[in-house]
Design a protein around this motif. Structure first.
Motif: not given
Length: 543
Positions: A480-484
């Protein structure tokens, strides 16, 4: 007496023309010119013997283990580092090399010993380090050590020291490890005077390894700087490394220099993408995910191990550039709508490989941007058939899954398991051929997919397509990417306007949170209209 008178008459007749010029012997300018010519011819640093004579002398020495006279010894010294038609080189032959050096060292006549030393020095300058095998390189190093040890003895043993010898003593670093590091800082500052003095005074040829090592010394001086100063020096260093600063740079040297710069930049605390460094690395060393073996052999750390940090840095830059190119150049929205671009840039660290299937428009479109894109994508391009001319496909592999985006408006995201791909498509993706192959839109949109999703928001539920994609895709790839993901546009715009952030915890059974206080009346009113409630100390939420 008649015989003596006859002899006297003939002597006067023979020598009188020369004797009449005796007054000019004392002219200082003329004498200076003559002496200069003599010294240049017999005492200068440069040597240019006939190479056929040299090759013959070396061959004789090889057959007989001794030189053919004094001139044979001098010519053998000059040609000791030159390979013959079969690649044999005297410096690579340990026993013969030892005999040759012992003969020179044992030469009783100082002038002859100096001439042989000078010939060996010329051999040392002209030796081809770029093509030498390990044995030849070891022989060259042995010669270097011998020259360094003999220099003081020669200086003591000559009544008249030739002009090049004090220059060599002043630049004795050229007979040691890292021979050109002494000049690195000056070269970095744009001052080549000290190096030029050595080149001129020692008659070092323009194609000598010394020039290559001088370029490397400039790189070393640059990479030794602190982070900020190195970044300031980087543009100039790149020009030198790429042969664009007036200094010829071979491809092997170019690779060596660019590798040093890439490895150093990867160690910087802050590493924003540097377009010039990225393009230099890809054009000289290659695409690191397509040519990892050769990349790892070229870009190494201080211990000589593959520099994984540098490789992944360039990998990331290249992938981000290609992702950007697809959505800005090859998709219908272009630069007008960046949502798909921003969405997939978040997944860059997880993309292991990517391919681009181009419609006929993109295949033949002219312009620098399109040419650059096709050049960067070599080895990962396919032809997209049985679709509209402006449609293109972007294929991304992440672990055991493949995501496919399309350029034309109205196309959905398709996600497949890698093993479930159409076998013909998988074969074409993994063929590794430089020549592009065809793939049809129907093969890429096979019904054998995990899911398809359209880029459509749900305004009532305050759920963007980015959030829906994440909810379905992230669990599949295990990342899951750190940027939402972006919220629906009206809410995303509101948050950016007020510099607030939020988090959607609804997929985990929680609420949609906006981390803001209730001190802004207009903002609070809009939050209530969206159906949010306020919780003191936490922010606004909607379940």
């Amino acid at each position: 007496m008649q015989d003596l008178d006859s002899l006297r008459t003939r002597l006067v007749s023979a020598f009188s023309p020369g004797l009449r010029l005796r007054d000019s012997w004392s002219e200082p300018e003329e004498m200076t010119r003559i002496v200069s010519q003599i010294r240049e011819r017999h005492d200068g640093p440069g040597m240019d013997p006939d190479m056929r004579t040299v090759a013959g002398a070396v061959a004789f020495f090889r057959r007989h283990g001794r030189p053919e006279g004094w001139r044979g010894l001098k010519h053998t010294c000059f040609g000791a580092g030159s390979p013959d038609e079969n690649g044999w080189c005297l410096l690579s032959d340990g026993p013969l090399r030892g005999i040759l050096l012992a003969l020179v060292q044992g030469e009783a006549e100082p002038r002859r010993r100096t001439k042989c030393f000078q010939s060996l020095l010329a051999c040392y300058w002209s030796f081809s380090l770029a093509t030498a095998d390990p044995i030849g390189l070891a022989g060259w190093k042995a010669l270097r050590a011998w020259l360094a040890s003999m220099l003081p003895e020669l200086e003591r043993g000559n009544e008249r020291v030739p002009g090049w010898m004090p220059v060599l003593s002043a630049h004795s670093n050229l007979l040691g490890e890292n021979p050109c590091d002494r000049y690195g800082s000056s070269l970095l500052a744009g001052d080549a005077s000290e190096l030029r003095q050595a080149l001129t005074g020692l008659g070092i040829p323009s194609d000598s390894w010394v020039l290559d090592e001088a370029v490397v010394s400039r790189m070393r001086a640059g990479v030794a700087l602190g982070h900020d100063r190195f970044k300031e020096a980087l543009p100039g260093l790149l020009l030198v490394a790429m042969g664009q600063a007036g200094v010829p740079v071979s491809m092997a040297l170019r690779t060596r220099c660019v590798a040093m710069l890439v490895s150093r930049y990867a160690r910087c605390a802050d590493r924003p993408e540097n377009n010039a460094l990225r393009e230099a690395a890809v054009s000289v060393i290659g695409n690191p995910w397509l040519r990892r073996t050769s990349w790892d052999a070229s870009v190494v750390d201080a211990r000589g191990n593959p520099d994984g940090g540098a490789r992944e840095m360039i990998n990331g830059w290249l992938k981000r550039r290609l992702i950007t190119d697809f959505f800005e150049l090859l998709s219908a929205e272009g630069r007008g709508d960046t949502r798909r671009l921003e969405y997939w840039l978040r997944f860059e660290p997880f993309i292991e490989d990517m391919w681009f299937a181009l419609g006929s428009d993109a295949r033949w479109r002219q312009g620098e941007n399109f040419d650059d894109f096709r050049n960067r994508s070599k080895g990962r391009l396919l032809n997209l058939e049985q679709t509209t001319a402006e449609n293109n496909a972007f294929v991304m592999r992440m672990g055991e899954h493949v995501a496919m985006e399309f350029g034309a408006t109205g196309n959905a995201l398709y996600v497949f398991r890698w093993e479930a791909l159409d076998p013909a498509v998988k074969l074409k993706l993994t063929s590794g051929r430089e020549r592009t192959v065809d793939v049809t839109i129907h093969q890429l949109k096979s019904p054998n997919n995990v899911f398809t999703k359209r880029h459509v928001d749900s305004p009532v539920a305050l759920e963007s397509w980015e959030q829906k994609f994440d909810a379905a895709f992230c669990p599949l790839i295990g990342h899951r990417p750190t940027v939402r993901p972006a919220f629906v546009p009206i809410l995303e715009t509101l948050l950016k306007e007020h510099a607030f952030d939020g988090e959607d915890k609804r997929p985990q059974g929680g609420a949609l949170w906006i981390y803001a206080d209730n001190l802004h009346a207009a903002f609070s009113l809009r939050m209530r209209r969206f159906g949010f409630s306020y919780r003191a100390g936490n922010g606004w939420y909607r379940e």
